[in-house]
Write a protein that holds these residues in place. Structure first.
Motif, PDB file in Angstrom:
ATOM      1  N   ALA C  99       7.639   7.305  10.761  1.00 56.33           N
ATOM      2  CA  ALA C  99       7.546   6.134   9.879  1.00 56.33           C
ATOM      3  C   ALA C  99       8.940   5.583   9.596  1.00 56.33           C
ATOM      4  O   ALA C  99       9.164   4.361   9.619  1.00 56.33           O
ATOM      5  N   ALA C 100       9.884   6.497   9.353  1.00 60.25           N
ATOM      6  CA  ALA C 100      11.251   6.062   9.051  1.00 60.25           C
ATOM      7  C   ALA C 100      11.853   5.317  10.235  1.00 60.25           C
ATOM      8  O   ALA C 100      12.464   4.253  10.076  1.00 60.25           O
ATOM      9  N   LEU C 101      11.627   5.867  11.438  1.00 55.13           N
ATOM     10  CA  LEU C 101      12.181   5.223  12.629  1.00 55.13           C
ATOM     11  C   LEU C 101      11.529   3.859  12.852  1.00 55.13           C
ATOM     12  O   LEU C 101      12.216   2.872  13.143  1.00 55.13           O
ATOM     13  N   LEU C 102      10.211   3.827  12.714  1.00 54.33           N
ATOM     14  CA  LEU C 102       9.504   2.560  12.887  1.00 54.33           C
ATOM     15  C   LEU C 102      10.007   1.532  11.883  1.00 54.33           C
ATOM     16  O   LEU C 102      10.226   0.364  12.209  1.00 54.33           O
ATOM     17  N   LEU C 131       7.961 -10.151   1.822  1.00 56.68           N
ATOM     18  CA  LEU C 131       7.813  -8.892   1.098  1.00 56.68           C
ATOM     19  C   LEU C 131       9.077  -8.577   0.305  1.00 56.68           C
ATOM     20  O   LEU C 131       9.020  -8.118  -0.834  1.00 56.68           O
ATOM     21  N   VAL C 132      10.230  -8.833   0.929  1.00 55.96           N
ATOM     22  CA  VAL C 132      11.504  -8.564   0.248  1.00 55.96           C
ATOM     23  C   VAL C 132      11.591  -9.414  -1.026  1.00 55.96           C
ATOM     24  O   VAL C 132      11.927  -8.916  -2.103  1.00 55.96           O
ATOM     25  N   LEU C 133      11.233 -10.679  -0.885  1.00 56.21           N
ATOM     26  CA  LEU C 133      11.308 -11.560  -2.051  1.00 56.21           C
ATOM     27  C   LEU C 133      10.291 -11.154  -3.104  1.00 56.21           C
ATOM     28  O   LEU C 133      10.550 -11.245  -4.300  1.00 56.21           O
ATOM     29  N   PHE C 134       9.138 -10.683  -2.630  1.00 60.04           N
ATOM     30  CA  PHE C 134       8.116 -10.241  -3.580  1.00 60.04           C
ATOM     31  C   PHE C 134       8.638  -9.057  -4.387  1.00 60.04           C
ATOM     32  O   PHE C 134       8.534  -9.036  -5.613  1.00 60.04           O
ATOM     33  N   VAL C 135       9.223  -8.082  -3.680  1.00 58.90           N
ATOM     34  CA  VAL C 135       9.745  -6.905  -4.380  1.00 58.90           C
ATOM     35  C   VAL C 135      10.850  -7.325  -5.350  1.00 58.90           C
ATOM     36  O   VAL C 135      10.903  -6.858  -6.486  1.00 58.90           O
ATOM     37  N   ARG C 136      11.693  -8.254  -4.903  1.00 63.08           N
ATOM     38  CA  ARG C 136      12.804  -8.646  -5.769  1.00 63.08           C
ATOM     39  C   ARG C 136      12.313  -9.418  -6.995  1.00 63.08           C
ATOM     40  O   ARG C 136      12.668  -9.097  -8.129  1.00 63.08           O
ATOM     41  N   ASP C 137      11.469 -10.422  -6.758  1.00 65.48           N
ATOM     42  CA  ASP C 137      11.108 -11.322  -7.862  1.00 65.48           C
ATOM     43  C   ASP C 137       9.980 -10.774  -8.726  1.00 65.48           C
ATOM     44  O   ASP C 137      10.019 -10.895  -9.949  1.00 65.48           O
ATOM     45  N   GLU C 138       8.970 -10.182  -8.075  1.00 65.91           N
ATOM     46  CA  GLU C 138       7.791  -9.772  -8.837  1.00 65.91           C
ATOM     47  C   GLU C 138       7.915  -8.356  -9.377  1.00 65.91           C
ATOM     48  O   GLU C 138       7.301  -8.022 -10.394  1.00 65.91           O
ATOM     49  N   LEU C 157      13.097  -1.634  -2.564  1.00 63.43           N
ATOM     50  CA  LEU C 157      12.688  -2.090  -1.232  1.00 63.43           C
ATOM     51  C   LEU C 157      12.492  -0.907  -0.299  1.00 63.43           C
ATOM     52  O   LEU C 157      11.497  -0.819   0.427  1.00 63.43           O
ATOM     53  N   THR C 158      13.447   0.021  -0.320  1.00 61.50           N
ATOM     54  CA  THR C 158      13.334   1.184   0.549  1.00 61.50           C
ATOM     55  C   THR C 158      12.076   1.978   0.207  1.00 61.50           C
ATOM     56  O   THR C 158      11.309   2.361   1.092  1.00 61.50           O
ATOM     57  N   ALA C 159      11.865   2.205  -1.090  1.00 57.88           N
ATOM     58  CA  ALA C 159      10.683   2.960  -1.504  1.00 57.88           C
ATOM     59  C   ALA C 159       9.413   2.243  -1.046  1.00 57.88           C
ATOM     60  O   ALA C 159       8.513   2.857  -0.463  1.00 57.88           O
ATOM     61  N   PHE C 160       9.361   0.942  -1.272  1.00 58.98           N
ATOM     62  CA  PHE C 160       8.163   0.178  -0.913  1.00 58.98           C
ATOM     63  C   PHE C 160       7.873   0.279   0.577  1.00 58.98           C
ATOM     64  O   PHE C 160       6.767   0.635   0.995  1.00 58.98           O
ATOM     65  N   PHE C 161       8.873  -0.008   1.385  1.00 63.25           N
ATOM     66  CA  PHE C 161       8.624  -0.041   2.827  1.00 63.25           C
ATOM     67  C   PHE C 161       8.400   1.361   3.388  1.00 63.25           C
ATOM     68  O   PHE C 161       7.592   1.538   4.305  1.00 63.25           O
ATOM     69  N   PHE C 162       9.104   2.336   2.846  1.00 65.34           N
ATOM     70  CA  PHE C 162       8.938   3.703   3.335  1.00 65.34           C
ATOM     71  C   PHE C 162       7.519   4.185   3.064  1.00 65.34           C
ATOM     72  O   PHE C 162       6.826   4.691   3.947  1.00 65.34           O
ATOM     73  N   ALA C 293       1.528   1.297  -1.937  1.00 68.48           N
ATOM     74  CA  ALA C 293       2.973   1.082  -1.814  1.00 68.48           C
ATOM     75  C   ALA C 293       3.439   0.169  -2.948  1.00 68.48           C
ATOM     76  O   ALA C 293       4.478   0.406  -3.573  1.00 68.48           O
ATOM     77  N   TYR C 294       2.630  -0.857  -3.225  1.00 68.11           N
ATOM     78  CA  TYR C 294       2.967  -1.785  -4.309  1.00 68.11           C
ATOM     79  C   TYR C 294       2.977  -1.062  -5.646  1.00 68.11           C
ATOM     80  O   TYR C 294       3.909  -1.212  -6.435  1.00 68.11           O
ATOM     81  N   VAL C 295       1.925  -0.255  -5.883  1.00 69.24           N
ATOM     82  CA  VAL C 295       1.819   0.423  -7.182  1.00 69.24           C
ATOM     83  C   VAL C 295       2.977   1.401  -7.371  1.00 69.24           C
ATOM     84  O   VAL C 295       3.583   1.447  -8.444  1.00 69.24           O
ATOM     85  N   PHE C 296       3.285   2.131  -6.322  1.00 72.62           N
ATOM     86  CA  PHE C 296       4.390   3.086  -6.429  1.00 72.62           C
ATOM     87  C   PHE C 296       5.689   2.348  -6.797  1.00 72.62           C
ATOM     88  O   PHE C 296       6.414   2.740  -7.707  1.00 72.62           O
ATOM     89  N   THR C 297       5.947   1.264  -6.088  1.00 72.37           N
ATOM     90  CA  THR C 297       7.187   0.516  -6.338  1.00 72.37           C
ATOM     91  C   THR C 297       7.160  -0.133  -7.713  1.00 72.37           C
ATOM     92  O   THR C 297       8.153  -0.142  -8.431  1.00 72.37           O
TER      93      THR C 297
END
Lengths: 184, 88, 335
Positions: C99-102, C131-138, C157-162, C293-297
């Motif tokens: 997952a990390a490599l992908l 997605l980046v903007l969503f994580v940043r703004d929301e 961002l890292t947590a969300f995508f990971f 992923a959203y809830v965790f972040t």
């Protein structure tokens, strides 16, 4: 059948320290790599874009305001020019009127003067003519009188008399003639 | 302890915060107060149990420490609630 | 489309049939959701292919700590408390690395575009940026605040995508869900915990942070109060751990249970019902992968924000001398 499986289910909630270790390592590496290679560039790009959009909007607003101001200036300038033109027109008409009036007055005055000088000339000529007529009348009277009283008469005495007579004549031509006739 | 009107973090008025974040922040002191009540008992019981096992003193330390924990928790709870009440 | 679905369903059924032939459905389910040191690929209508095992890595913490011992279930490696650190590369470890490599590959491909153009090109770059903007703004701004939020965006961002990539990877056939493992979610929650505490210390200063840990009571009560407060700190990461773990695990268990139903009831016709259901659950799981992923972040951001707010709130207890340095943070250094 179920019991060993349920016992094995404790595997479900087993926390393997090795996996914790690997997860932490992986996560930290991923976080650092992505921070440097992905988030940094993406976020800075996004921020730059936002800044650019904001500044574009700002400058568009400013330019619009400027254009509006320019337009307003233009409008005032046009109105001013129009007003000035009207003013000039009005002044021109006024001047023309004044000039015409002046001209009229001048010509009227000149005509008047002409009339006056003509009258003066006439009077002068008339007076001259009257004087001439008088002197001629004296001469004529003396001649007539000399002839009448058969010549022997002190010339200067006679003349004075005649002059006295003429003096006594009215200035008016007609009455002079009358007087001459009466004397005669 | 001197209590002033809470200043918003970092000079921001917090208007950008989401509804959840605002509510959670508002509820936080109360959650923390309640946790003191519960946590006191939990810490007392667990700590007593552990000390008993370590020292071999039977159930006594657990009993004593749970009572102490409950009392401290209750005190902490009241203390926190009083402070929160004063801020209003 | 319908043909593809039928094909997919029959593939599922065949896979399940092959795996479930031992007639041990709970074991079959567990086999698919629990971590294991061995790797295998299941081929429909034949026995699974074993890819073998990566040699175990055992680090003894005391002399002879890692000696295998015999139990009822066979050989077993002693646990950490018995003096053996087991760093073996397991199925979930590999999944996590994959997952990390992908994730890194995806982001490198789709974020490395022409830097002179400020607008993203293509669906991938647009999706990433969205997605980046969503994580940043929301998430970051709305939970942490305008001032402090941007600092934590890279972490979030890292947590969300990971998490997202691990969730999604678990839905690919033959792969496993690393986020359905308690150790993985606990580690991720631990990261959030560390960041949260660091944020609290940043905002309140070390003094204010420690002061908060005493619970504001008289010093002679500290021996009880400090353990209470410290324990309280761990409730949030615990919730974070359990939420992600349970959600990811539950979906997969339901999925495999629906397929296992065919063998519990013992009739192939059950597949006509359970396979479409399993397919629906699979689609739901795709959605859940994003939601979790959203809830965790979101919860991470919320906890960070609360920690920051608490720190700033502590400034207000009259320690004006502490206010200055703790507020003197430039935006330049991110976490």
């Amino acid at each position: 059948m179920f019991l060993p499986s349920v016992l094995a289910a404790s595997n479900l909630v087993k926390v393997q320290p090795g996996l914790i270790f690997w997860t932490l390592i992986t996560f930290v590496i991923v976080a650092i790599v992505l921070k440097m290679k992905a988030w940094g560039p993406i976020l800075s790009l996004v921020e730059e874009r936002e800044k650019q959009i904001a500044s574009s909007i700002e400058s568009a607003k400013r330019e619009r305001a400027e254009a509006e101001k320019l337009l307003a200036d233009q409008k005032t300038a046009i109105a001013e020019a129009r007003r000035e033109a009207a003013e000039m027109m009005r002044r021109n008409t006024q001047e023309m009127e004044k000039f015409r009036e002046e001209l009229m007055a001048k010509s009227r005055k000149e005509a008047e003067e002409l009339k006056l000088s003509a009258r003066r000339e006439i009077d002068e000529q008339k007076a001259k003519a009257i004087a001439e007529v008088r002197s001629m009348a004296v001469d004529l009277a003396m001649e007539v009188a000399g002839k009448l009283i058969s010549e022997r008469m002190d010339d200067s005495k006679q003349r004075a008399l005649a002059e006295q007579f003429v003096q006594g004549l009215p200035l008016n031509g007609t009455s002079a003639t009358g007087a001459v006739r009466r004397t005669a | 302890m001197e209590v002033k009107e809470p200043r918003k973090p970092g000079g921001s008025d917090g208007s950008e915060l989401g509804e959840t974040a605002r509510q959670m922040r508002a509820a936080q002191p109360y959650v923390s107060a309640v946790w003191k009540l519960v946590g006191g008992a939990v810490v007392g019981v667990l700590g007593g149990y552990w000390l008993d096992g370590w020292l071999g003193t039977g159930p006594w330390l657990m009993v004593v420490l749970s009572l102490v924990g409950i009392c401290v928790g209750f005190y902490g709870f009241l203390h926190e609630m009083a402070r929160l009440g004063k801020r209003k | 489309m319908r043909k593809a679905m039928v094909l997919f369903a029959s593939l599922f059924a065949a896979t399940a049939w092959a795996a479930g032939s031992e007639d041990d459905v709970p074991g079959y389910i567990l086999h698919h959701v629990v971590d294991s040191p061995s790797f295998e690929i299941e081929v429909p209508l034949s026995a699974p292919i074993h890819l073998g095992e990566i040699p175990p890595i055992h680090i003894p913490l005391k002399a002879d700590g890692c000696a295998l011992r015999m139990t009822d279930h066979g050989q077993e490696v002693p646990g950490l408390t018995e003096g053996c650190l087991d760093l073996s590369i397991t199925k979930h470890t590999v999944m996590m690395w994959l997952a990390a490599l992908l994730l890194m590959a995806t982001l490198f491909i789709w974020s490395n575009r022409d830097k002179t153009k400020l607008v993203p090109r293509g669906a991938g770059a647009n999706l990433i940026e969205m997605l980046v903007l969503f994580v940043r703004d929301e998430l970051a701004i709305k939970n942490i605040g305008k001032e402090e939020g941007p600092r934590y965006v890279p972490y979030l961002l890292t947590a969300f995508f990971f998490v997202l990539f691990m969730n999604l990877l678990g839905l690919v056939p033959w792969m496993a869900t690393a986020t359905g493992n308690l150790a993985v979610t606990a580690s991720l929650a631990l990261c959030t915990f560390v960041i949260t505490q660091a944020a609290g210390i940043r905002a309140a200063g070390l003094g204010g942070y420690l002061k908060h840990l005493t619970g504001g009571v008289a010093p002679w009560l500290w021996p009880i109060m400090i353990p209470v407060e410290v324990l309280g700190l761990f409730t949030k990461p615990f919730a974070l751990t359990m939420r992600l773990f349970a959600n990811m695990l539950a979906g997969h268990i339901v999925l495999f249970f629906l397929l296992g139903l065919i063998f519990i009831l013992g009739h192939p016709a059950v597949a006509l019902v359970s396979v479409p259901f399993a397919f629906a659950i699979y689609l739901l799981e795709l959605f859940v992968a994003f939601v979790q992923a959203y809830v965790f972040t979101m919860l991470s951001a919320l906890f960070i924000g609360m920690s920051v707010a608490m720190g700033h709130h502590h400034d207000d207890h009259g320690h004006e001398s502490e206010v200055g340095p703790s507020h003197d943070h430039g935006k330049a250094h991110h976490v």
